[in-house]
Motif scaffolding. Structure first.
Motif, PDB file in Angstrom:
ATOM      1  N   MET A   1       0.855  -1.195   0.000  1.00 13.94           N
ATOM      2  CA  MET A   1       0.000   0.000   0.000  1.00 13.94           C
ATOM      3  C   MET A   1       0.888   1.242   0.000  1.00 13.94           C
ATOM      4  O   MET A   1       1.831   1.335   0.780  1.00 13.94           O
ATOM      5  N   SER A   2       0.593   2.216  -0.901  1.00 15.24           N
ATOM      6  CA  SER A   2       1.411   3.424  -0.922  1.00 15.24           C
ATOM      7  C   SER A   2       1.122   4.265   0.305  1.00 15.24           C
ATOM      8  O   SER A   2       0.045   4.194   0.900  1.00 15.24           O
ATOM      9  N   ALA A   3       2.126   5.075   0.662  1.00 17.22           N
ATOM     10  CA  ALA A   3       1.967   5.934   1.840  1.00 17.22           C
ATOM     11  C   ALA A   3       0.824   6.915   1.631  1.00 17.22           C
ATOM     12  O   ALA A   3       0.083   7.241   2.557  1.00 17.22           O
ATOM     13  N   GLU A   4       0.646   7.379   0.379  1.00 17.33           N
ATOM     14  CA  GLU A   4      -0.397   8.373   0.106  1.00 17.33           C
ATOM     15  C   GLU A   4      -1.790   7.781   0.284  1.00 17.33           C
ATOM     16  O   GLU A   4      -2.673   8.412   0.876  1.00 17.33           O
ATOM     17  N   SER A   5      -2.013   6.560  -0.200  1.00 16.15           N
ATOM     18  CA  SER A   5      -3.365   5.998  -0.165  1.00 16.15           C
ATOM     19  C   SER A   5      -3.856   5.791   1.255  1.00 16.15           C
ATOM     20  O   SER A   5      -5.029   5.990   1.549  1.00 16.15           O
ATOM     21  N   GLY A   6      -2.947   5.402   2.155  1.00 17.88           N
ATOM     22  CA  GLY A   6      -3.359   5.157   3.537  1.00 17.88           C
ATOM     23  C   GLY A   6      -3.190   6.351   4.437  1.00 17.88           C
ATOM     24  O   GLY A   6      -3.418   6.251   5.656  1.00 17.88           O
ATOM     25  N   LEU A   7      -2.828   7.502   3.870  1.00 14.32           N
ATOM     26  CA  LEU A   7      -2.577   8.698   4.669  1.00 14.32           C
ATOM     27  C   LEU A   7      -3.857   9.187   5.340  1.00 14.32           C
ATOM     28  O   LEU A   7      -4.911   9.235   4.710  1.00 14.32           O
ATOM     29  N   PRO A   8      -3.790   9.560   6.637  1.00 11.60           N
ATOM     30  CA  PRO A   8      -4.986  10.107   7.295  1.00 11.60           C
ATOM     31  C   PRO A   8      -5.464  11.369   6.593  1.00 11.60           C
ATOM     32  O   PRO A   8      -4.656  12.198   6.146  1.00 11.60           O
ATOM     33  N   LEU A   9      -6.769  11.513   6.479  1.00  7.14           N
ATOM     34  CA  LEU A   9      -7.348  12.647   5.759  1.00  7.14           C
ATOM     35  C   LEU A   9      -6.890  13.998   6.306  1.00  7.14           C
ATOM     36  O   LEU A   9      -6.683  14.945   5.547  1.00  7.14           O
ATOM     37  N   GLU A  10      -6.740  14.077   7.618  1.00  7.91           N
ATOM     38  CA  GLU A  10      -6.428  15.392   8.202  1.00  7.91           C
ATOM     39  C   GLU A  10      -5.108  15.948   7.686  1.00  7.91           C
ATOM     40  O   GLU A  10      -4.896  17.159   7.693  1.00  7.91           O
ATOM     41  N   ARG A  11      -4.220  15.051   7.174  1.00  8.76           N
ATOM     42  CA  ARG A  11      -2.946  15.527   6.641  1.00  8.76           C
ATOM     43  C   ARG A  11      -3.126  16.268   5.322  1.00  8.76           C
ATOM     44  O   ARG A  11      -2.224  16.998   4.892  1.00  8.76           O
ATOM     45  N   ARG A  12      -4.246  16.071   4.668  1.00  6.95           N
ATOM     46  CA  ARG A  12      -4.464  16.706   3.366  1.00  6.95           C
ATOM     47  C   ARG A  12      -5.594  17.737   3.354  1.00  6.95           C
ATOM     48  O   ARG A  12      -5.585  18.659   2.546  1.00  6.95           O
ATOM     49  N   ILE A  13      -6.579  17.581   4.237  1.00 13.96           N
ATOM     50  CA  ILE A  13      -7.714  18.516   4.182  1.00 13.96           C
ATOM     51  C   ILE A  13      -7.940  19.241   5.504  1.00 13.96           C
ATOM     52  O   ILE A  13      -8.876  20.028   5.623  1.00 13.96           O
ATOM     53  N   GLY A  14      -7.102  18.972   6.498  1.00 14.90           N
ATOM     54  CA  GLY A  14      -7.263  19.639   7.785  1.00 14.90           C
ATOM     55  C   GLY A  14      -8.094  18.827   8.756  1.00 14.90           C
ATOM     56  O   GLY A  14      -8.908  17.978   8.354  1.00 14.90           O
ATOM     57  N   LYS A  15      -7.883  19.087  10.028  1.00 18.62           N
ATOM     58  CA  LYS A  15      -8.504  18.289  11.076  1.00 18.62           C
ATOM     59  C   LYS A  15     -10.026  18.440  11.100  1.00 18.62           C
ATOM     60  O   LYS A  15     -10.761  17.464  11.284  1.00 18.62           O
ATOM     61  N   LYS A  16     -10.518  19.663  10.898  1.00 20.57           N
ATOM     62  CA  LYS A  16     -11.951  19.922  10.998  1.00 20.57           C
ATOM     63  C   LYS A  16     -12.729  19.184   9.905  1.00 20.57           C
ATOM     64  O   LYS A  16     -13.710  18.477  10.178  1.00 20.57           O
ATOM     65  N   SER A  17     -12.279  19.331   8.650  1.00 26.44           N
ATOM     66  CA  SER A  17     -12.971  18.660   7.541  1.00 26.44           C
ATOM     67  C   SER A  17     -12.854  17.150   7.662  1.00 26.44           C
ATOM     68  O   SER A  17     -13.795  16.407   7.367  1.00 26.44           O
ATOM     69  N   ALA A  18     -11.683  16.674   8.098  1.00 27.64           N
ATOM     70  CA  ALA A  18     -11.483  15.235   8.252  1.00 27.64           C
ATOM     71  C   ALA A  18     -12.438  14.668   9.293  1.00 27.64           C
ATOM     72  O   ALA A  18     -12.981  13.565   9.128  1.00 27.64           O
ATOM     73  N   ALA A  19     -12.664  15.414  10.368  1.00 30.64           N
ATOM     74  CA  ALA A  19     -13.574  14.956  11.426  1.00 30.64           C
ATOM     75  C   ALA A  19     -15.004  14.848  10.898  1.00 30.64           C
ATOM     76  O   ALA A  19     -15.748  13.919  11.246  1.00 30.64           O
ATOM     77  N   VAL A  20     -15.401  15.787  10.040  1.00 29.33           N
ATOM     78  CA  VAL A  20     -16.746  15.761   9.454  1.00 29.33           C
ATOM     79  C   VAL A  20     -16.906  14.534   8.555  1.00 29.33           C
ATOM     80  O   VAL A  20     -17.928  13.835   8.591  1.00 29.33           O
ATOM     81  N   LEU A  25     -19.500  10.038   7.048  1.00 32.78           N
ATOM     82  CA  LEU A  25     -19.291   9.052   5.991  1.00 32.78           C
ATOM     83  C   LEU A  25     -18.463   7.864   6.447  1.00 32.78           C
ATOM     84  O   LEU A  25     -18.354   6.870   5.728  1.00 32.78           O
ATOM     85  N   GLY A  26     -17.854   7.962   7.634  1.00 30.08           N
ATOM     86  CA  GLY A  26     -17.028   6.868   8.127  1.00 30.08           C
ATOM     87  C   GLY A  26     -15.729   6.703   7.367  1.00 30.08           C
ATOM     88  O   GLY A  26     -15.123   5.628   7.370  1.00 30.08           O
ATOM     89  N   ILE A  27     -15.254   7.759   6.704  1.00 25.51           N
ATOM     90  CA  ILE A  27     -14.044   7.697   5.877  1.00 25.51           C
ATOM     91  C   ILE A  27     -12.905   8.423   6.587  1.00 25.51           C
ATOM     92  O   ILE A  27     -13.077   9.550   7.069  1.00 25.51           O
ATOM     93  N   THR A  28     -11.726   7.770   6.624  1.00 25.39           N
ATOM     94  CA  THR A  28     -10.600   8.350   7.381  1.00 25.39           C
ATOM     95  C   THR A  28      -9.325   8.492   6.570  1.00 25.39           C
ATOM     96  O   THR A  28      -8.369   9.115   7.038  1.00 25.39           O
ATOM     97  N   THR A  29      -9.268   7.923   5.358  1.00 25.92           N
ATOM     98  CA  THR A  29      -8.026   7.952   4.583  1.00 25.92           C
ATOM     99  C   THR A  29      -8.197   8.702   3.266  1.00 25.92           C
ATOM    100  O   THR A  29      -9.321   8.886   2.776  1.00 25.92           O
ATOM    101  N   VAL A  30      -7.066   9.073   2.677  1.00 23.45           N
ATOM    102  CA  VAL A  30      -7.064   9.777   1.398  1.00 23.45           C
ATOM    103  C   VAL A  30      -7.721   8.916   0.320  1.00 23.45           C
ATOM    104  O   VAL A  30      -8.612   9.367  -0.408  1.00 23.45           O
ATOM    105  N   GLU A  31      -7.289   7.667   0.213  1.00 18.84           N
ATOM    106  CA  GLU A  31      -7.842   6.801  -0.822  1.00 18.84           C
ATOM    107  C   GLU A  31      -9.330   6.527  -0.587  1.00 18.84           C
ATOM    108  O   GLU A  31     -10.108   6.422  -1.538  1.00 18.84           O
TER     109      GLU A  31
END
Length: 755
Positions: A1-20, A25-31
């Motif tokens: 698995m690439s590092a990007e696909s399993g990356l936590p969402l907050e690293r790319r869209i910020g903590k607030k949006s990732a929490a929403v 939606l129950g989604i936590t990763t970039v992929e």
């Protein structure tokens, strides 16, 4: 698995949006979020046809405001703003009936009520176009939305930075599967941010390069961009094409690996014995096997004789003779020194199989020794169910463990830890849709070596579904009914337009009984205190559907009570049968009906499969709209089994234009199960095609639809088989192997294990 696909969402869209995203939606990763694809696409020029939107569901629609009025609430302080929106056909209708102050029901219009909504009052002015998201309700025939989310389109919130008016007008608007708290445009805003910030080039691509080049697919990075941020309709179509094939390839490769793993196992070859039980059985058969039965029988015989496990699905219409084919396979195994186990979903069906097989075997069914004619020239058939008395159950288990029983027939009781076999050579699973791979594997583990497997279903399965749901099994089909099976005539009895027919039903039942025949009456409920007896995954309506379906449904207890006082049935012996009865009562009810002592049986769907009473010629299905197509088809297959013509009455109180009547019309129009299975797929809601409702979630499939993409599935199956043949461990395709591992997480494993 690439590092990007399993990356936590907050690293790319910020903590607030990732929490929403995680909360709703129950989604936590970039992929995971990149793979949350739009449900459909809209264009600004095309308003949503309002007449076609579903009731009691969260919807997103694009419409034009035609009127806005604000009034004070009567019971408390505050205001209500009523907005009428239209798909433009509705606006024309409003003009025809007299202008914007019309408050009746006009097709193509929908009324929205906002409470104390100053923003809606200010922004939703006549002529304005907007996207609305909320739950559609219906009151007095008029469609409505209450306090929905909305976003104005004329402000171009989906323009992706473009300033060109013509380009913006043609730009598709992605519509995502939304929730009550998270409308599609908010999801789209977050995903747009992710598309811009994620390293799309670093994402793993499960599609082998040679295949991608052959098909001219977009790169995975470009496909993610265009599926979420298309500038033209061609953009998202090319992206969907690529991801749809990817989904089919991952699924089919996982199935190809399962088939390869089974083929690599070592089984005990069960070769035919020309002087054994099977030969004696065939010589004494009082009827001629159909060409299909002979053909499938030869296939099974050849596969049983190999030293790797047979793994086959046998499908056939109700009454096509699957049980005889399975019995011949069991006898071949017994002849070769092995045992056969038949797993049935209900005690009623297990007992029916036990009686039917012993009756069919005749003098060959006796307390003989394992090994066919090498013993006493007979085979012992044993029944094992959970409700058997202690001594009988213990004896059955001893016979199975010692090898005295050549054929063991049972329910889930066969799966118990304390049940063992001397030499289990063949497992037959009846009504495959009631069991999963896990339960098959429990039985497989009771064998010394991997046993042969035959799973049967009387629910016709279209080719693409067989390739997808049962893709780990080879498929055989019996599509010819044995001679002597009489036709079944099916009638839709609409009580809404013909209330007088309610009494005629019982007069018709009396006529059948007076002619010496018997009658089934099927109800959706046992008593007034349950929710109904419906198969999961069926295309029937939900129990809480509003409107006429909110009426009290027919129950076994209430119908029996009524029929005891029905003048047309005076003096007729009738009995109830349902799942809450104790086993002795159930057996007595079924035995009384089989022996023709009981003339009319009032039952739930426990008689849906396997029940074989040749004298039954009429079936009355009350509140038939509460059952799905395949269930109705299975039920009516209980009549017309003894050479006598059968009749099935589908009774409904629904109005003629109710959508659920379409299912009943389809069943009444044909007895071809394969035609009905296709109709069933068409009528099911998106996401239910492969039984997502059984696990309570969305469909495992995203873009792939088995009814629409048969050629693509077949192509992916061929590619998958070639890949696995050349590289069984997928060592040269690690990204495809990783995609399969992710696809088969515990939640999605149910997809491949369902029936």
């Amino acid at each position: 698995m690439s590092a990007e696909s399993g990356l936590p969402l907050e690293r790319r869209i910020g903590k607030k949006s990732a929490a929403v995203m995680e909360k709703h939606l129950g989604i936590t990763t970039v992929e995971g979020l990149l793979g949350y694809f739009p449900r459909r696409y809209m264009t600004r020029a095309e308003l949503t046809p309002i007449a076609g939107i579903p009731r009691d569901e969260e919807v997103t629609l694009l419409a034009r405001v035609v009127s806005s009025t604000t009034r004070s609430m009567r019971a408390r302080r505050g205001t209500i703003t009523d907005i009428v929106i239209s798909d433009d056909d509705g606006a024309q209708g409003l003009r025809l009936v007299g202008g914007q102050d019309y408050h009746g029901t006009v097709p193509g219009t929908l009324k929205i009520s906002f409470f104390n909504a100053y923003k809606a009052k200010a922004e939703l002015v006549p002529g304005q176009r907007a996207l609305f998201s909320g739950k559609v309700t219906s009151f007095n025939g008029a469609l409505g939305l209450t306090n929905p989310d909305f976003v104005l389109l004329d402000n171009d919130p989906f323009a992706n930075g473009s300033k060109d008016p013509e380009k913006i007008a043609a730009m598709p608007i992605p519509v995502y599967p939304a929730t009550a708290k998270l409308p599609t445009w908010k999801i789209q805003a977050v995903i747009s941010t992710l598309v811009e910030t994620a390293d799309l080039e670093a994402l793993p691509d499960p599609v082998p390069r040679l295949v991608a080049r052959r098909e001219g697919f977009l790169s995975i990075a470009e496909a993610y961009r265009l599926i979420h941020q298309p500038e033209t309709g061609a953009d998202w179509k090319r992206a969907q094409e690529r991801f749809r094939y990817q989904e089919a390839l991952v699924l089919q490769t996982s199935l190809a690996r399962r088939r390869a793993a089974v083929a690599a196992e070592e089984a005990t070859a069960r070769k035919p014995d020309p002087a054994g039980l099977l030969a004696a059985f065939d010589a004494d058969l009082p009827f001629t096997l159909t060409a299909g039965q002979v053909d499938v029988g030869e296939t099974l015989a050849a596969e049983l004789a190999l030293n790797h496990p047979m793994n086959r699905l046998l499908q056939g219409e109700v009454g096509s003779g699957k049980t005889v084919v399975a019995l011949r396979a069991m006898l071949q195994v017994v002849d070769a020194g092995g045992q056969a186990a038949l797993l049935a979903p209900t005690e009623v069906l297990a007992a029916q199989h036990y009686d039917s097989i012993r009756r069919t075997l005749g003098p060959l069914a006796a307390d003989g020794l394992l090994g066919g004619l090498g013993g006493s020239g007979s085979v012992q058939v044993t029944l094992l169910t959970g409700s058997m008395s202690g001594p009988a159950r213990k004896q059955a288990m001893l016979d199975a463990a010692a090898g005295t029983a050549g054929i063991v027939i049972g329910t889930h009781a066969l799966l118990s830890d304390n049940v063992s076999f001397y030499d289990l050579g063949l497992i037959v699973v009846d009504e495959q849709h009631r069991f999963g791979v896990e339960q098959r594997d429990v039985l497989r583990a009771k064998a010394r070596k991997p046993p042969h497997l035959l799973v049967m279903t009387a629910t016709p399965i279209p080719r693409t579904v067989a390739m997808t749901v049962f893709g780990d099994l080879e498929t055989s089909t019996l599509d010819e009914l044995p001679k002597g099976r009489a036709p079944i005539t099916t009638h839709l009895v609409g009580l809404s337009e013909n209330p007088a027919w309610a009494g005629r039903i019982w007069a018709r039942a009396r006529e059948e009984i007076d002619a010496g025949h018997q009658v089934y009456v099927v109800c959706p409920k046992i008593g007034t205190d349950d929710d109904g007896d419906f198969s999961p995954g069926e295309s029937g309506p939900p129990p809480d559907e509003a409107g006429p379906d909110a009426r009290e449904l027919a129950s076994v207890t209430a119908v029996v009570e009524h029929l005891l006082t029905e003048p047309a049935l005076a003096g007729i012996a009738l009995a109830p049968l349902h799942g809450r009865q104790d086993p002795d009562t159930k057996r007595a009810a079924m035995a009384g009906f089989t022996a023709n002592e009981t003339k009319l049986l009032v039952s739930t769907t426990v008689i849906e499969v396997g029940v074989d009473v040749h004298n039954a010629t009429l079936m009355v299905i009350l509140d038939a709209d509460r059952f799905g197509i395949s269930q109705l088809h299975q039920l009516r297959g209980r009549v017309g089994r003894g050479g006598l013509p059968g009749t099935c009455l589908l009774v409904t109180a629904l109005e003629p234009d109710h959508p659920s009547r379409r299912r009943l019309e389809a069943v009444a129009a044909t007895t071809d199960g394969f035609v009905l299975s296709q109709e069933d797929l068409k009528l099911r809601r998106e996401g239910d095609i492969l039984g997502a409702s059984q696990s309570g979630g969305r469909s495992t499939l995203k873009l792939l639809r088995v009814i629409d993409h048969g050629d693509l599935i077949a192509q992916a199956r061929g590619d998958a088989q070639r890949l696995v043949n050349m590289d069984p461990g997928l060592a040269h395709h690690p990204e495809l192997a990783q995609a399969i591992d992710k696809y088969l997480n515990p939640e999605k494993e149910a997809f491949l294990e369902r029936g």
